[in-house]
Design an enzyme around this catalytic site. Structure first.
Site, mmCIF file in Angstrom:
data_model
loop_
_atom_site.group_PDB
_atom_site.id
_atom_site.type_symbol
_atom_site.label_atom_id
_atom_site.label_comp_id
_atom_site.label_asym_id
_atom_site.label_seq_id
_atom_site.Cartn_x
_atom_site.Cartn_y
_atom_site.Cartn_z
ATOM 1 N N CYS A 115 0.735 -1.363 0.155
ATOM 2 C CA CYS A 115 -0.043 0.433 0.009
ATOM 3 C C CYS A 115 0.822 1.436 0.137
ATOM 4 C CB CYS A 115 -0.905 -0.329 0.797
ATOM 5 S SG CYS A 115 -2.259 -1.634 0.714
ATOM 6 N N ILE A 119 -12.874 5.923 3.463
ATOM 7 C CA ILE A 119 -13.476 4.624 5.346
ATOM 8 C C ILE A 119 -14.207 3.536 4.622
ATOM 9 C CG2 ILE A 119 -14.903 4.920 6.951
ATOM 10 C CD1 ILE A 119 -13.872 8.099 6.542
ATOM 11 N N TYR A 120 -14.011 2.676 4.897
ATOM 12 C CA TYR A 120 -14.820 1.448 4.295
ATOM 13 C C TYR A 120 -16.403 1.274 5.424
ATOM 14 C CZ TYR A 120 -11.446 -1.885 1.946
ATOM 15 O OH TYR A 120 -10.889 -2.204 1.624
#
Length: 283
Positions: A160, A222-223
């Site tokens: 990432c 943001i999930y």
């Protein structure tokens, strides 16, 4: 802390819903975020609007520096951050390159310390950078790169935060870190600590003064199962002043980081924080 909360609020207010194929979840997403950390003045970017566990972030960074490829080694350092990706990711469990329990494959630190050359052998990117900076050399290419598409199939997760570019101006060391994707409620908390600490450590072992660390995030999200906690709990809290980060002055070399350094060689003072928030983690 303000820049972190500003990014969280921006995602809540301006984010676009995106379906994430890897996790099967929806993410509220923005593109491009730039954060800056003042390492020279010891403004440690530890999240204060919830209790943050900085030791695990530092332990993970140490594991990358050492080139570890096994979740058990990370646990021994003091973090369980790789347990799920190494052992609960179904695609990786079915991968013929997986060597067994806790194996992570050729990810992060493996690429940083042993990038495979097409003609055989390996390149130790980190050692080259440390050697150059220690001699006062900045060739405009002091780049630690974890992103190797030719070996994605040989690891449990693509990196990432994939690039760390060090630069010298006089005797002051700077860092530009680039991150392709960030789970802001969970991951950014770790990543901010790691960018800051990486510059602080590299400056110390190369005999330079730390300057600013610049942290670019391309896809910040943001999930869906994190949104309510972020919007209705964390963003309602008032942040506390930044704490300070301390490194054992006996740490002098890359070899020190590779051998005897532990979490006991780091400390944080002046850390005030709100209650913990248990955000869901997406494998």
């Amino acid at each position: 802390m303000k820049q972190y909360l500003d990014l969280c609020q921006r995602i809540v207010d301006q984010g676009v819903w995106v379906e994430n194929e890897r996790t099967g979840k929806r993410c509220l997403t923005v593109i491009n975020a730039d954060l800056t950390y003042d390492v020279g003045n010891n403004q440690f970017p530890l999240v204060t609007t919830r209790k943050s566990f900085w030791k695990a972030a530092v332990a993970e960074l140490l594991g990358y520096i050492r080139g570890y490829d096994n979740a058990a080694d990370f646990r021994q350092l003091g973090t369980k951050t790789w347990d799920a990706n190494a052992n609960l990711n179904q695609a990786w469990l079915n991968n013929p390159y997986r060597k067994g329990e806790d194996d992570m494959g050729r990810v992060y630190g493996v690429q940083g310390r042993a990038w495979a050359k097409p003609d055989g052998g390996h390149i130790d990117q980190l050692k080259k950078i440390v050697d150059d900076l220690s001699r006062g050399v900045d060739d405009r290419g002091e780049i630690l790169n974890f992103y190797n598409p030719g070996e994605f199939h040989m690891g449990c997760l693509r990196p990432c935060m994939y690039s760390h570019h060090f630069s010298l101006l006089g005797d002051t060391l700077y860092l530009n870190s680039t991150q392709r994707s960030c789970d802001v409620p969970l991951g950014l908390n770790f990543n901010m600590v790691q960018v800051y600490v990486f510059l602080a450590l590299m400056a110390q072992i190369t005999g330079k003064k730390p300057g600013l660390a610049y942290h670019k995030i391309v896809n910040a999200h943001i999930y869906q199962d994190q949104l309510e906690l972020m919007r209705d709990v964390q963003l309602k809290r008032e942040p506390f002043p930044a704490p300070q980060f301390h490194i054992n002055p006996k740490i002098k070399t890359l070899q020190d980081l590779e051998t005897w350094v532990t979490l006991d060689d780091f400390d944080v003072t002046g850390y005030q924080f709100h209650d913990p928030i248990q955000y869901p983690f997406s494998v």
